[in-house]
Design an enzyme around this catalytic site. Structure first.
Site, PDB file in Angstrom:
ATOM      1  N   PHE A 359       8.312  -2.062  -3.922  1.00  0.00           N
ATOM      2  CA  PHE A 359       8.370  -0.660  -4.399  1.00  0.00           C
ATOM      3  C   PHE A 359       9.235  -0.495  -5.649  1.00  0.00           C
ATOM      4  CE2 PHE A 359      11.519   0.916  -0.823  1.00  0.00           C
ATOM      5  CZ  PHE A 359      12.494   0.092  -1.326  1.00  0.00           C
ATOM      6  N   GLU A 360       9.239   0.710  -6.145  1.00  0.00           N
ATOM      7  CA  GLU A 360       9.849   1.016  -7.459  1.00  0.00           C
ATOM      8  C   GLU A 360       9.183   0.173  -8.564  1.00  0.00           C
ATOM      9  OE1 GLU A 360      12.634   3.842  -6.139  1.00  0.00           O
ATOM     10  OE2 GLU A 360      12.348   3.256  -8.218  1.00  0.00           O
ATOM     11  N   GLY A 361       7.902  -0.086  -8.378  1.00  0.00           N
ATOM     12  CA  GLY A 361       7.182  -0.978  -9.299  1.00  0.00           C
ATOM     13  C   GLY A 361       7.281  -2.387  -8.755  1.00  0.00           C
TER      14      GLY A 361
END
Ligand code: FAD
Lengths: 376, 249
Positions: A359-361
């Site tokens: 997550f967060e890219g």
């Protein structure tokens, strides 16, 4: 070059560790087992003000520096990263409101997030829009003085009170046709869908969100119409430093558990740490953790000093989350069969570490960001 | 209401104590310093009084440079100001009490709170000495404290029961664990502490009433002995050892 934390950084580090060990640690295993988010526990931890360290007093914050926030996140993650998702929710929701919101929006929505009386959520991801966040299907249409939002989001962290929702306001404009709205959870038409049952991060909530003719006042548009993609990218830049801090805390915990266990566990008549094969693993783990810490603190330092930090944030996120995966995997190895048992703490660390690469890219996306910075 | 809280830094209970080369003091290497746990109860009590009825709380310590960190923490917890009285830490309670008395004299403190003893030194002397030097009422090792108009009521654990002490303010109270549950500072407290005054005074060198002539670690525990043979043989050997070597039966 200065590598010393300020007196204030150190006091906050100590406080975060005390609070984490006193209030969070006793129920870590149980909450993980039961996949239970404990709002009362969040309230207790939030009462110390961790979620608002770096916000100014006028919004209910403590007026500290960003590095303190990162250090506190690391300390809490060292004990239970799931709780950081709720603490950091104030950041993911709070950053855009702080950066692009009107004074009225800040008082109404940022303040409760900063004070910890409300939980924040950031609803970007959709079934068809993951790494490609621009492929949004959710729409918002202006009807009179209200925006009407329709669509669904997935993998959204927290049972939040205040959400930022990204939606298409003008499809013809592509990336410049996305806008961001502040939506309160009790708004009619706003419902939580299925709750994800996850590999790790099990006492943090991840849900689907369904928006059916959700009407919000015009005043709930955040910033300017059509600028949401830019806001999202900037929000994710900051979020990445927090994500790195979380992974750092997990890796630190894995390292500490491993050192202790390797000194205590005896096989062949001596502690397993007396085997170079094991002690070299510890040396490698410690080196990785230290390098990750420097990269993460550097990104935080750049941000708090108003320098460009996007590239460093992506590097810190990618590197720290990758080494957290390696270090926690090694920790399980050092614990042997006991490492694989839920009675010992390291398998949870390994499960919790994994999502940080996603997550967060994802870490592939981080490489795209870093390469983009190098080749521009 | 004006309250003085006296604080002392002591080695963390987890510190591995080493004696310094002079044989009379602790080797400061690797020592982690913490606020004396009993003093934390004193601080907490002052903060509770402040919250309940309003009070000015002054945190005071007699010591050196590293003591500043503890006083910063006291400010973060909620003390209004802090005073560091610079003096060598000689381990002489009377000299500490004299420094505190010299500072407190004439400043209008209604209540002087101290931990009932310093962890490690365990003298339990500074509080009573301070009360004597200032000619004030005192109650020691207190587990419950109530304040009235110009008076106090304190409880202390006594052999098999509770002793109740009543007296007039100003007074010196020394605190025991169980009086309250000390808090942690908040973030706002920590960051706000920077703006609060931390005054430094030069201690007046007084002649020490006592001095420490030597510190020694307890003798290392002798290694255990393993008895061989079957259960009956082991029992017999144990019995013999208890009779002849340990002489306990
Ligand atoms: C526990 C959890 C909490 C979350 N919380 C939130 C939240 O609060 N808010 C929110 O909006 N989202 C949240 N997410 C969603 C998260 O951000 C996405 O899962 C993530 O961005 C990846 O999207 P995806 O799952 O659709 O994977 P995909 O985009 O489908 O990716 C699948 C794989 O393909 C790779 N890939 C994709 N494109 C490329 C490319 N161009 N080059 C190379 N490789 C590529 C990816 O790296 C990945 O390995 C959360 C997710 C989880 C698991």
């Amino acid at each position: 070059m200065q590598f010393e934390l300020s007196e204030e950084n150190k006091m906050i580090q100590k406080l975060a560790r005390q609070v984490a060990e006193t209030y969070i640690a006793p129920s870590v295993q149980e909450r993980d087992e039961e996949e239970r988010f404990d709002r009362a526990l969040f309230d207790k931890v939030a009462s110390y003000g961790f979620q608002g360290i770096h916000y100014q007093d006028q919004y209910g914050g403590s007026g500290g520096d960003y590095l303190s926030y990162i250090i506190a996140t690391e300390e809490i993650a060292r004990v239970d990263v799931s709780l950081c998702i709720a603490i950091g929710g104030g950041g993911l929701g709070g950053f855009p409101i702080h950066s692009y919101g009107t004074e009225e929006q800040k008082q109404k929505y940022l303040r409760p997030l900063v004070e910890g009386t409300a939980l924040g959520g950031f609803a970007l991801t959709e079934p068809g829009a993951g790494s490609d966040a621009s492929a949004q299907q959710t729409t918002a249409v202006l009807e009179g003085d209200q925006w009407v939002i329709n669509g669904s989001k997935c993998f959204i962290s927290n049972y939040a009170d205040i959400y930022l929702v990204i939606a298409v306001t003008d499809r013809s404009k592509g990336l410049k046709g996305l806008s961001c709205f502040i939506v309160e959870k009790d708004t009619p038409g706003f419902t939580m869908g299925k709750k994800e049952h996850k590999m790790g991060l099990r006492s943090a909530v991840t849900t689907e969100i369904i928006l059916q003719d959700v009407r919000v006042p015009k005043a709930n548009l955040l910033g300017k119409e059509g600028e949401a993609f830019k806001y999202c990218m900037q929000t994710l830049d900051v979020g990445r430093i927090g994500c790195a801090a979380q992974a750092l805390g997990i890796a630190q915990a894995a390292l500490e558990h491993s050192i202790k266990y390797a000194k205590e566990r005896c096989q062949f008549g001596k502690p397993i740490a007396a085997n170079q094969g094991v002690s070299f693993m510890l040396a490698d783990m410690a080196t990785k953790v230290e390098a990750a810490r420097l990269l993460t603190y550097q990104a935080a330092w750049l941000k708090q000093n108003g320098r460009p930090y996007g590239k460093q944030a992506a590097m810190a996120k990618k590197f720290t989350t990758d080494i957290a995966m390696e270090v926690t995997t090694d920790a399980v190895q050092i614990f042997g069969g006991y490492g694989y048992s839920r009675e010992y703490p390291v398998e949870k660390l390994m499960r919790d570490a994994k999502v940080h690469q996603i997550f967060e890219g994802t870490n592939q996306i981080q490489r795209i960001v870093i390469a983009g910075n190098l080749l521009k | 209401m004006k309250i003085l809280v006296a604080l002392k830094q002591v080695p963390d209970t987890e510190t591995k104590i080493k004696v310094a080369a002079d044989g009379r003091s602790l080797d400061p290497i690797d020592v982690k310093w913490i606020t004396n746990p009993y003093d934390e109860n004193a601080m907490e009590e002052a903060l509770r009084i402040k919250e309940a009825q309003g009070a000015e709380v002054v945190a005071v310590s007699v010591g050196g440079e590293r003591t500043r960190e503890m006083l910063r923490n006291a400010l973060a917890l909620g003390a209004d100001s802090a005073v560091l009285i610079r003096a060598l830490e000689t381990g002489d309670p009377l000299s500490v009490a004299r420094h505190l008395a010299a500072y407190a004299q004439g400043k209008g403190f209604d209540l002087l709170l101290l931990g009932h003893m310093g962890f490690g030194g365990d003298n339990g002397a500074v509080g009573p000495m301070l009360a004597e030097l200032l000619g004030l009422a005192q109650a020691t090792v207190v587990t419950r404290l109530e304040l009235g108009e110009g008076c106090f009521r304190a409880e202390r654990e006594a052999e098999g029961g509770t002793e109740v002490i009543e007296g007039s303010l100003p007074a010196v109270i020394t605190t025991q664990r169980g009086l309250n549950e000390p808090r942690y500072p908040t973030l706002k407290g920590i960051i706000g502490a920077k703006k609060k005054p931390l005054e430094e005074l030069e201690g007046t060198a007084t002649e020490a009433a006592i001095s420490i002539s030597a510190i020694a670690l307890p003798p290392a525990r002798p290694e255990g002995r393993k008895l061989e043979g079957n259960a009956a043989a082991q029992a017999a050997a144990l019995l013999q050892l208890l009779r002849e070597e340990a002489k306990v039966i």
